[in-house]
Design a protein around this motif. Structure first.
Motif, PDB file in Angstrom:
ATOM      1  N   GLN A   1       0.871  -1.169   0.000  1.00  9.90           N
ATOM      2  CA  GLN A   1       0.000   0.000   0.000  1.00  9.90           C
ATOM      3  C   GLN A   1       0.913   1.225   0.000  1.00  9.90           C
ATOM      4  O   GLN A   1       1.909   1.261   0.722  1.00  9.90           O
ATOM      5  N   THR A   2       0.587   2.224  -0.813  1.00  4.94           N
ATOM      6  CA  THR A   2       1.472   3.385  -0.924  1.00  4.94           C
ATOM      7  C   THR A   2       1.628   4.105   0.418  1.00  4.94           C
ATOM      8  O   THR A   2       2.691   4.671   0.687  1.00  4.94           O
ATOM      9  N   GLN A   3       0.609   4.047   1.273  1.00  6.69           N
ATOM     10  CA  GLN A   3       0.732   4.693   2.584  1.00  6.69           C
ATOM     11  C   GLN A   3       1.774   4.007   3.452  1.00  6.69           C
ATOM     12  O   GLN A   3       2.247   4.588   4.421  1.00  6.69           O
TER      13      GLN A   3
ATOM     14  N   PHE B   1       7.640   2.803   5.213  1.00  3.11           N
ATOM     15  CA  PHE B   1       7.976   1.738   6.158  1.00  3.11           C
ATOM     16  C   PHE B   1       8.808   0.666   5.467  1.00  3.11           C
ATOM     17  O   PHE B   1       9.855   0.252   5.980  1.00  3.11           O
ATOM     18  N   TYR B   2       8.364   0.202   4.299  1.00  4.98           N
ATOM     19  CA  TYR B   2       9.088  -0.845   3.593  1.00  4.98           C
ATOM     20  C   TYR B   2      10.457  -0.367   3.122  1.00  4.98           C
ATOM     21  O   TYR B   2      11.415  -1.133   3.104  1.00  4.98           O
TER      22      TYR B   2
ATOM     23  N   LYS C   1      12.748  -1.492  -2.430  1.00  4.20           N
ATOM     24  CA  LYS C   1      12.792  -0.421  -3.431  1.00  4.20           C
ATOM     25  C   LYS C   1      11.543  -0.510  -4.298  1.00  4.20           C
ATOM     26  O   LYS C   1      11.205  -1.581  -4.809  1.00  4.20           O
ATOM     27  N   ALA C   2      10.902   0.624  -4.478  1.00  2.00           N
ATOM     28  CA  ALA C   2       9.695   0.689  -5.311  1.00  2.00           C
ATOM     29  C   ALA C   2      10.072   0.709  -6.782  1.00  2.00           C
ATOM     30  O   ALA C   2      11.133   1.206  -7.159  1.00  2.00           O
TER      31      ALA C   2
ATOM     32  N   MET D   1       7.265  -3.424  -4.844  1.00  2.70           N
ATOM     33  CA  MET D   1       8.550  -3.193  -4.180  1.00  2.70           C
ATOM     34  C   MET D   1       9.302  -4.511  -4.093  1.00  2.70           C
ATOM     35  O   MET D   1       8.688  -5.574  -4.016  1.00  2.70           O
ATOM     36  N   LYS D   2      10.639  -4.419  -4.136  1.00 11.03           N
ATOM     37  CA  LYS D   2      11.431  -5.636  -4.012  1.00 11.03           C
ATOM     38  C   LYS D   2      12.693  -5.363  -3.224  1.00 11.03           C
ATOM     39  O   LYS D   2      13.133  -4.225  -3.085  1.00 11.03           O
ATOM     40  N   LYS D   3      13.270  -6.463  -2.743  1.00  5.32           N
ATOM     41  CA  LYS D   3      14.468  -6.401  -1.928  1.00  5.32           C
ATOM     42  C   LYS D   3      15.286  -7.662  -2.157  1.00  5.32           C
ATOM     43  O   LYS D   3      14.725  -8.761  -2.174  1.00  5.32           O
TER      44      LYS D   3
END
Length: 142
Positions: free
Chosen positions: A109-111, A115-116, A122-123, A138-140
């Protein structure tokens, strides 16, 4: 004292947290919150407990190759801002790595994007709707 339980199917405790956060607070229909990944043993489900009380949850499953998907990350309102979201996601990442994951993907969620990002995600791509809530991929690397 915090403890984690990991199961092959969604438990009543994980559903309670998800229904409270996603349905009651955010307006997602209950019929849309539970899907085939909750009962088919392809996904693992984590519930975090505080002295026996379920307070946070996440699930994860193999997306493709070495990429795993972490999702349905939810923390009860009274525990937000206490590090529980971080702890439940870090537990999911630890378990994914044990199963061979090299990368974690989240449909965030963009909100919650900030936090992520604090956890190294990374978005990428454009914002898109899920249940009328704006999300970003997003990924990591794990």
């Amino acid at each position: 004292m915090f403890e984690f339980k990991i199961t092959d199917t969604a438990t009543d405790d994980s559903k309670f947290i998800r229904f409270t956060v996603f349905c009651d607070e955010q307006g997602v229909q209950k019929s849309h919150e539970i899907d085939e990944l909750d009962d088919n043993k392809e996904a693992k489900h984590i519930v975090m407990y505080d002295n026996g009380k379920p307070i946070a949850t996440s699930r994860f499953y193999k997306e493709h190759g070495d990429t795993w998907h972490a999702g349905r990350i939810a923390v009860l309102k009274e525990y937000r801002g206490t590090g529980c979201g971080r702890k439940v996601l870090e537990k999911a990442e630890e378990e994914m790595k044990k199963l061979g994951a090299k990368e974690s993907f989240i449909s965030a969620q963009t909100q919650a994007q900030g936090f992520y990002e604090t956890l190294g995600y990374k978005a990428y791509g454009d914002v898109y709707p899920e249940e009328d809530i704006p999300h970003i991929a997003m990924k990591k690397e794990l």
